[in-house]
Design a protein around this motif. Structure first.
Motif, short mmCIF file in Angstrom:
data_model
loop_
_atom_site.label_atom_id
_atom_site.label_comp_id
_atom_site.label_asym_id
_atom_site.label_seq_id
_atom_site.Cartn_x
_atom_site.Cartn_y
_atom_site.Cartn_z
N THR A 81 0.86 -1.17 0.00
CA THR A 81 0.00 0.00 0.00
C THR A 81 0.90 1.23 0.00
OG1 THR A 81 -1.93 1.03 1.07
CG2 THR A 81 -0.20 0.20 2.53
N THR A 82 0.30 2.41 -0.04
CA THR A 82 1.08 3.65 0.05
C THR A 82 1.07 4.13 1.50
OG1 THR A 82 -0.84 5.05 -0.38
CG2 THR A 82 0.44 4.30 -2.31
N ASP B 90 0.26 7.14 2.52
CA ASP B 90 -0.97 7.89 2.74
C ASP B 90 -2.13 6.95 3.04
OD1 ASP B 90 0.29 10.31 2.40
OD2 ASP B 90 -0.30 10.54 0.30
N SER B 91 -2.23 5.88 2.29
CA SER B 91 -3.31 4.92 2.52
C SER B 91 -3.15 4.22 3.87
CB SER B 91 -3.34 3.88 1.40
OG SER B 91 -4.39 2.96 1.59
N ARG C 165 -1.84 5.38 6.55
CA ARG C 165 -2.16 6.31 7.64
C ARG C 165 -3.66 6.46 7.89
NH1 ARG C 165 2.42 10.82 6.14
NH2 ARG C 165 4.01 10.01 7.56
N THR C 166 -4.48 6.04 6.95
CA THR C 166 -5.94 6.18 7.13
C THR C 166 -6.49 5.21 8.18
OG1 THR C 166 -6.55 4.53 5.45
CG2 THR C 166 -6.21 6.83 4.70
N GLY C 167 -5.75 4.17 8.50
CA GLY C 167 -6.25 3.17 9.44
C GLY C 167 -7.00 2.05 8.76
N GLN C 168 -7.43 2.28 7.52
CA GLN C 168 -8.10 1.27 6.71
C GLN C 168 -7.42 1.25 5.34
OE1 GLN C 168 -10.56 -0.85 7.66
NE2 GLN C 168 -10.41 0.02 9.71
N PRO C 169 -6.15 0.79 5.28
CA PRO C 169 -5.41 0.89 4.03
C PRO C 169 -6.02 0.06 2.90
CG PRO C 169 -4.03 -0.02 5.81
CD PRO C 169 -5.39 0.17 6.35
#
Length: 195
Positions: free
Chosen positions: A30-31, A33-34, A36-40
């Motif tokens: 994953t990236t 940024d993704s 860090r969302t908690g739901q990559p």
């Protein structure tokens, strides 16, 4: 909780994930940024369960070494049944497929590190006279793409009584340094710097 441990390779975070649906595991990425969302949003690169079923092999994941810089190629280490010996296979990450005619080494203890896109440092017990009494690599060879591994030049070797010999490339601070690690025993290491 099952926390996804990640390894950063270029702009992606890689993870090897096992769960009830994937007991042999998924190699995925994953990236940042993704993540860090908690739901990559994970991109599955290799399903080891599907590979084992398709090839009728008891594959167990032993890791991947991606090509530094581009991280578009990887050397995968797959073990039959989870033993120390592995089969080494080159993998195209974007295509999510093994490289046709790419680097391939039958089952043996050891591994590789990328020197460049077409050259590997091979630390493997594969081949006549290449194993120590412990069954690990006795030499480090320079393996070039398309060449016969049995003809790969030896860069450094140790005695059969040594536990094993390994090589790695350190790419910190913009420089490349090749390290050779000779382990006479489990608790001892002799380090050599390559030129």
């Amino acid at each position: 909780d099952h926390i996804p441990f990640v390894t950063r390779r270029g702009r992606h975070l890689y993870n090897f994930w096992k769960d009830a649906n994937n007991p042999r595991g998924l190699w995925r990425r994953t990236t940042l940024d993704s993540f860090r969302t908690g739901q990559p949003g994970w991109d599955s690169i290799l399903d080891v369960d599907a590979l084992a079923a398709a090839e009728k092999e008891d594959w167990v994941w032993h890791g991947a070494s991606t090509l530094p810089g581009t991280h578009d190629l990887a050397m995968l280490s797959l073990s039959r049944g989870g033993g120390d010996a592995v089969v080494l296979r080159e993998f195209d990450i974007a295509a999510k497929a093994f490289v046709t005619g790419g680097f391939y080494l039958p089952e043996a203890k050891g591994g590789t590190d990328w020197l460049d896109r077409d050259t590997l440092l091979l630390s493997s017990a594969y081949g006549k006279g290449m194993a120590t009494k412990s069954g690990y690599s006795r030499a480090v060879r320079l393996w070039r793409r398309g060449s016969d591994v049995d003809q790969a030049p030896i860069l450094i070797e140790t005695t059969p009584e040594s536990m094993g010999l390994w090589a790695s490339v350190d790419r910190t601070q913009g420089a490349e340094t090749v390290w050779f690690a000779d382990k006479p025993g489990f608790f001892d290491t002799i380090l050599w710097v390559g030129d």
